[in-house]
Design a protein around this motif. Structure first.
Motif, mmCIF file in Angstrom:
data_model
loop_
_atom_site.group_PDB
_atom_site.id
_atom_site.type_symbol
_atom_site.label_atom_id
_atom_site.label_comp_id
_atom_site.label_asym_id
_atom_site.label_seq_id
_atom_site.Cartn_x
_atom_site.Cartn_y
_atom_site.Cartn_z
ATOM 1 N N MET A 1 0.843 -1.179 0.000
ATOM 2 C CA MET A 1 0.000 0.000 0.000
ATOM 3 C C MET A 1 0.881 1.233 0.000
ATOM 4 O O MET A 1 1.886 1.299 0.679
ATOM 5 N N LEU A 2 0.479 2.209 -0.782
ATOM 6 C CA LEU A 2 1.237 3.452 -0.848
ATOM 7 C C LEU A 2 0.983 4.298 0.386
ATOM 8 O O LEU A 2 -0.131 4.379 0.885
ATOM 9 N N THR A 3 2.021 4.925 0.865
ATOM 10 C CA THR A 3 1.868 5.843 1.989
ATOM 11 C C THR A 3 1.537 7.230 1.458
ATOM 12 O O THR A 3 1.467 7.457 0.259
ATOM 13 N N LYS A 4 1.356 8.182 2.351
ATOM 14 C CA LYS A 4 0.972 9.536 1.942
ATOM 15 C C LYS A 4 2.097 10.269 1.221
ATOM 16 O O LYS A 4 1.838 11.062 0.328
ATOM 17 N N ALA A 5 3.338 10.015 1.587
ATOM 18 C CA ALA A 5 4.455 10.747 0.991
ATOM 19 C C ALA A 5 4.598 10.487 -0.508
ATOM 20 O O ALA A 5 4.732 11.444 -1.286
ATOM 21 N N PRO A 6 4.551 9.241 -0.993
ATOM 22 C CA PRO A 6 4.634 9.043 -2.444
ATOM 23 C C PRO A 6 3.438 9.612 -3.194
ATOM 24 O O PRO A 6 3.580 10.118 -4.305
ATOM 25 N N ILE A 7 2.263 9.574 -2.596
ATOM 26 C CA ILE A 7 1.085 10.132 -3.260
ATOM 27 C C ILE A 7 1.212 11.644 -3.342
ATOM 28 O O ILE A 7 0.917 12.245 -4.379
ATOM 29 N N LEU A 8 1.680 12.263 -2.277
ATOM 30 C CA LEU A 8 1.875 13.712 -2.286
ATOM 31 C C LEU A 8 2.961 14.114 -3.277
ATOM 32 O O LEU A 8 2.820 15.103 -4.001
ATOM 33 N N SER A 9 4.033 13.339 -3.346
ATOM 34 C CA SER A 9 5.094 13.659 -4.301
ATOM 35 C C SER A 9 4.598 13.475 -5.730
ATOM 36 O O SER A 9 4.961 14.258 -6.617
ATOM 37 N N LYS A 10 3.756 12.478 -5.987
ATOM 38 C CA LYS A 10 3.193 12.295 -7.318
ATOM 39 C C LYS A 10 2.247 13.442 -7.660
ATOM 40 O O LYS A 10 2.231 13.914 -8.790
ATOM 41 N N LEU A 11 1.467 13.908 -6.687
ATOM 42 C CA LEU A 11 0.578 15.044 -6.909
ATOM 43 C C LEU A 11 1.378 16.293 -7.266
ATOM 44 O O LEU A 11 1.032 17.018 -8.206
ATOM 45 N N ILE A 12 2.459 16.534 -6.563
ATOM 46 C CA ILE A 12 3.309 17.691 -6.850
ATOM 47 C C ILE A 12 3.946 17.558 -8.231
ATOM 48 O O ILE A 12 3.977 18.508 -9.014
ATOM 49 N N PHE A 13 4.413 16.356 -8.550
ATOM 50 C CA PHE A 13 5.037 16.086 -9.846
ATOM 51 C C PHE A 13 4.052 16.343 -10.986
ATOM 52 O O PHE A 13 4.365 17.045 -11.954
ATOM 53 N N ILE A 14 2.849 15.803 -10.881
ATOM 54 C CA ILE A 14 1.843 15.976 -11.931
ATOM 55 C C ILE A 14 1.410 17.432 -12.021
ATOM 56 O O ILE A 14 1.236 17.965 -13.117
ATOM 57 N N THR A 15 1.247 18.085 -10.889
ATOM 58 C CA THR A 15 0.825 19.478 -10.893
ATOM 59 C C THR A 15 1.856 20.366 -11.568
ATOM 60 O O THR A 15 1.507 21.227 -12.393
ATOM 61 N N VAL A 16 3.116 20.182 -11.258
ATOM 62 C CA VAL A 16 4.168 21.003 -11.860
ATOM 63 C C VAL A 16 4.242 20.768 -13.365
ATOM 64 O O VAL A 16 4.303 21.721 -14.155
ATOM 65 N N LEU A 17 4.222 19.503 -13.796
ATOM 66 C CA LEU A 17 4.266 19.228 -15.226
ATOM 67 C C LEU A 17 3.037 19.753 -15.945
ATOM 68 O O LEU A 17 3.137 20.301 -17.047
ATOM 69 N N ALA A 18 1.883 19.588 -15.336
ATOM 70 C CA ALA A 18 0.656 20.079 -15.959
ATOM 71 C C ALA A 18 0.656 21.607 -16.026
ATOM 72 O O ALA A 18 0.201 22.187 -17.015
ATOM 73 N N LEU A 19 1.165 22.252 -14.987
ATOM 74 C CA LEU A 19 1.252 23.715 -15.032
ATOM 75 C C LEU A 19 2.201 24.167 -16.134
ATOM 76 O O LEU A 19 1.935 25.158 -16.827
ATOM 77 N N LEU A 20 3.297 23.441 -16.315
ATOM 78 C CA LEU A 20 4.240 23.803 -17.366
ATOM 79 C C LEU A 20 3.621 23.655 -18.745
ATOM 80 O O LEU A 20 3.784 24.519 -19.607
ATOM 81 N N PHE A 21 2.922 22.556 -18.968
ATOM 82 C CA PHE A 21 2.399 22.298 -20.309
ATOM 83 C C PHE A 21 1.012 22.896 -20.535
ATOM 84 O O PHE A 21 0.796 23.606 -21.506
ATOM 85 N N LEU A 22 0.090 22.575 -19.679
ATOM 86 C CA LEU A 22 -1.302 22.922 -19.941
ATOM 87 C C LEU A 22 -1.622 24.386 -19.640
ATOM 88 O O LEU A 22 -2.584 24.926 -20.172
ATOM 89 N N THR A 23 -0.821 25.021 -18.806
ATOM 90 C CA THR A 23 -1.032 26.445 -18.544
ATOM 91 C C THR A 23 -0.250 27.295 -19.546
ATOM 92 O O THR A 23 -0.805 28.205 -20.149
ATOM 93 N N LEU A 24 1.010 26.987 -19.737
ATOM 94 C CA LEU A 24 1.835 27.814 -20.614
ATOM 95 C C LEU A 24 1.484 27.651 -22.084
ATOM 96 O O LEU A 24 1.368 28.629 -22.816
ATOM 97 N N PHE A 25 1.310 26.410 -22.539
ATOM 98 C CA PHE A 25 1.122 26.180 -23.966
ATOM 99 C C PHE A 25 -0.341 26.228 -24.404
ATOM 100 O O PHE A 25 -0.623 26.560 -25.546
#
Length: 115
Positions: A1-25
């Protein structure tokens, strides 16, 4: 089972990439992209839970995770609420997969049986 830290890090990772691509472009407002990142994280954590127990190594599960994130963005883009373009989706999927490969080589975000 995944703990909170990997889920939070994945959320941050996806948010940053999505902000880079889907907001800028694609000129989506940042708050819409953050709202997109929540179900995208849930989908990727689900995929990670499905693919990891089947014995797929992290470098093979990175491509389906990138495709799933881009597919979800495409589905959001079918509504008038969110804007996506083909080039942005392809770039987002590629960068997402590459980022997952780099994260998988540095950190183990997959569930392990001894946790």
């Amino acid at each position: 089972m995944l703990t909170k830290a990997p889920i939070l890090s994945k959320l941050i990772f996806i948010t940053v990439l999505a902000l880079l691509f889907l907001t800028l472009f694609d000129s989506n407002p940042w708050w819409k992209v953050v709202l997109y990142a929540l179900p995208a994280t849930a989908l990727n954590v689900f995929l990670l839970g499905v693919l990891s127990p089947r014995g797929l190594p992290p470098h093979l599960s990175a491509a389906p995770q990138g495709l799933a994130a881009a597919l979800l963005a495409y589905l959001f883009g079918l509504t008038p609420w969110f804007r996506t373009t083909l080039g942005t989706l392809v770039g987002f999927a590629l960068l997402f997969s590459l980022g997952e490969l780099l994260l998988a080589s540095r950190f183990s975000l997959s569930p392990s049986p001894d946790r």
